[in-house]
Design a protein around this motif. Structure first.
Motif, PDB file in Angstrom:
ATOM      1  N   ARG A   6      32.196  32.647   1.902  1.00  0.00           N
ATOM      2  CA  ARG A   6      33.654  32.505   2.041  1.00  0.00           C
ATOM      3  C   ARG A   6      34.336  33.872   2.070  1.00  0.00           C
ATOM      4  NH1 ARG A   6      36.922  27.852   0.729  1.00  0.00           N
ATOM      5  NH2 ARG A   6      39.085  28.488   0.551  1.00  0.00           N
ATOM      6  N   GLU A   7      33.906  34.786   1.212  1.00  0.00           N
ATOM      7  CA  GLU A   7      34.461  36.139   1.193  1.00  0.00           C
ATOM      8  C   GLU A   7      34.139  36.867   2.493  1.00  0.00           C
ATOM      9  OE1 GLU A   7      33.221  38.302  -2.242  1.00  0.00           O
ATOM     10  OE2 GLU A   7      33.859  36.713  -3.599  1.00  0.00           O
ATOM     11  N   LEU A   8      32.918  36.715   2.962  1.00  0.00           N
ATOM     12  CA  LEU A   8      32.511  37.355   4.207  1.00  0.00           C
ATOM     13  C   LEU A   8      33.328  36.822   5.378  1.00  0.00           C
ATOM     14  CD1 LEU A   8      30.585  39.296   5.607  1.00  0.00           C
ATOM     15  CD2 LEU A   8      28.974  37.405   5.856  1.00  0.00           C
ATOM     16  N   PHE A   9      33.556  35.511   5.412  1.00  0.00           N
ATOM     17  CA  PHE A   9      34.371  34.920   6.469  1.00  0.00           C
ATOM     18  C   PHE A   9      35.788  35.478   6.429  1.00  0.00           C
ATOM     19  CE2 PHE A   9      37.314  31.617   7.947  1.00  0.00           C
ATOM     20  CZ  PHE A   9      36.885  31.520   9.269  1.00  0.00           C
ATOM     21  N   GLY A  10      36.369  35.616   5.236  1.00  0.00           N
ATOM     22  CA  GLY A  10      37.720  36.160   5.099  1.00  0.00           C
ATOM     23  C   GLY A  10      37.798  37.597   5.596  1.00  0.00           C
ATOM     24  N   ILE A  11      36.810  38.394   5.253  1.00  0.00           N
ATOM     25  CA  ILE A  11      36.773  39.786   5.703  1.00  0.00           C
ATOM     26  C   ILE A  11      36.639  39.851   7.221  1.00  0.00           C
ATOM     27  CG2 ILE A  11      35.408  41.902   5.655  1.00  0.00           C
ATOM     28  CD1 ILE A  11      34.741  41.205   2.713  1.00  0.00           C
ATOM     29  N   LEU A  12      35.732  39.055   7.772  1.00  0.00           N
ATOM     30  CA  LEU A  12      35.541  39.048   9.223  1.00  0.00           C
ATOM     31  C   LEU A  12      36.782  38.562   9.954  1.00  0.00           C
ATOM     32  CD1 LEU A  12      31.870  37.740   9.540  1.00  0.00           C
ATOM     33  CD2 LEU A  12      32.719  40.045   9.968  1.00  0.00           C
ATOM     34  N   LEU A  13      37.446  37.552   9.413  1.00  0.00           N
ATOM     35  CA  LEU A  13      38.662  37.041  10.040  1.00  0.00           C
ATOM     36  C   LEU A  13      39.759  38.106  10.053  1.00  0.00           C
ATOM     37  CD1 LEU A  13      40.121  34.618  11.295  1.00  0.00           C
ATOM     38  CD2 LEU A  13      40.845  33.991   8.984  1.00  0.00           C
ATOM     39  N   ARG A  14      39.928  38.818   8.954  1.00  0.00           N
ATOM     40  CA  ARG A  14      40.932  39.890   8.907  1.00  0.00           C
ATOM     41  C   ARG A  14      40.590  41.002   9.890  1.00  0.00           C
ATOM     42  NH1 ARG A  14      41.497  40.138   2.479  1.00  0.00           N
ATOM     43  NH2 ARG A  14      39.360  39.508   2.744  1.00  0.00           N
TER      44      ARG A  14
END
Length: 94
Positions: A6-14
């Motif tokens: 979930r954290e990785l997805f948030g970073i990638l999305l940003r």
């Protein structure tokens, strides 16, 4: 240290959003370099919508560095009453 999905997805999305805005700014540099903040808010009479547009300009400015900060500060001071302009500028900075 393990990064959660979930954290990785948030970073990638940003990162994707920031890179998209960056490339749009590069592609449209000529149009954006002559951008006037006061022109953006002249089409509406709603103070709330004007304030939201100014905050959107702050978001774009922080991601792309195309819009000079002094341009936004001065435009906000000319559009809104002084105390509201100071509050809006401080909100945009933070």
């Amino acid at each position: 240290m393990k990064i959660k999905k979930r954290e990785l997805f948030g970073i990638l999305l940003r990162c994707v959003v920031a890179m998209t805005l960056f490339f749009i700014a590069i592609a449209r540099y000529d149009e954006l370099s002559s951008l006037d903040v006061s022109d953006l808010v002249t089409f509406t009479d709603s103070t709330t919508l004007k304030a939201l547009l100014i905050l959107l300009v702050y978001v774009i400015k922080s991601l792309t560095f195309v819009v000079p900060a002094s341009l936004v500060y001065v435009a906000v001071g000319g559009i809104f009453p002084h105390l509201f302009a100071v509050a809006l500028n401080l909100l945009g900075i933070f």
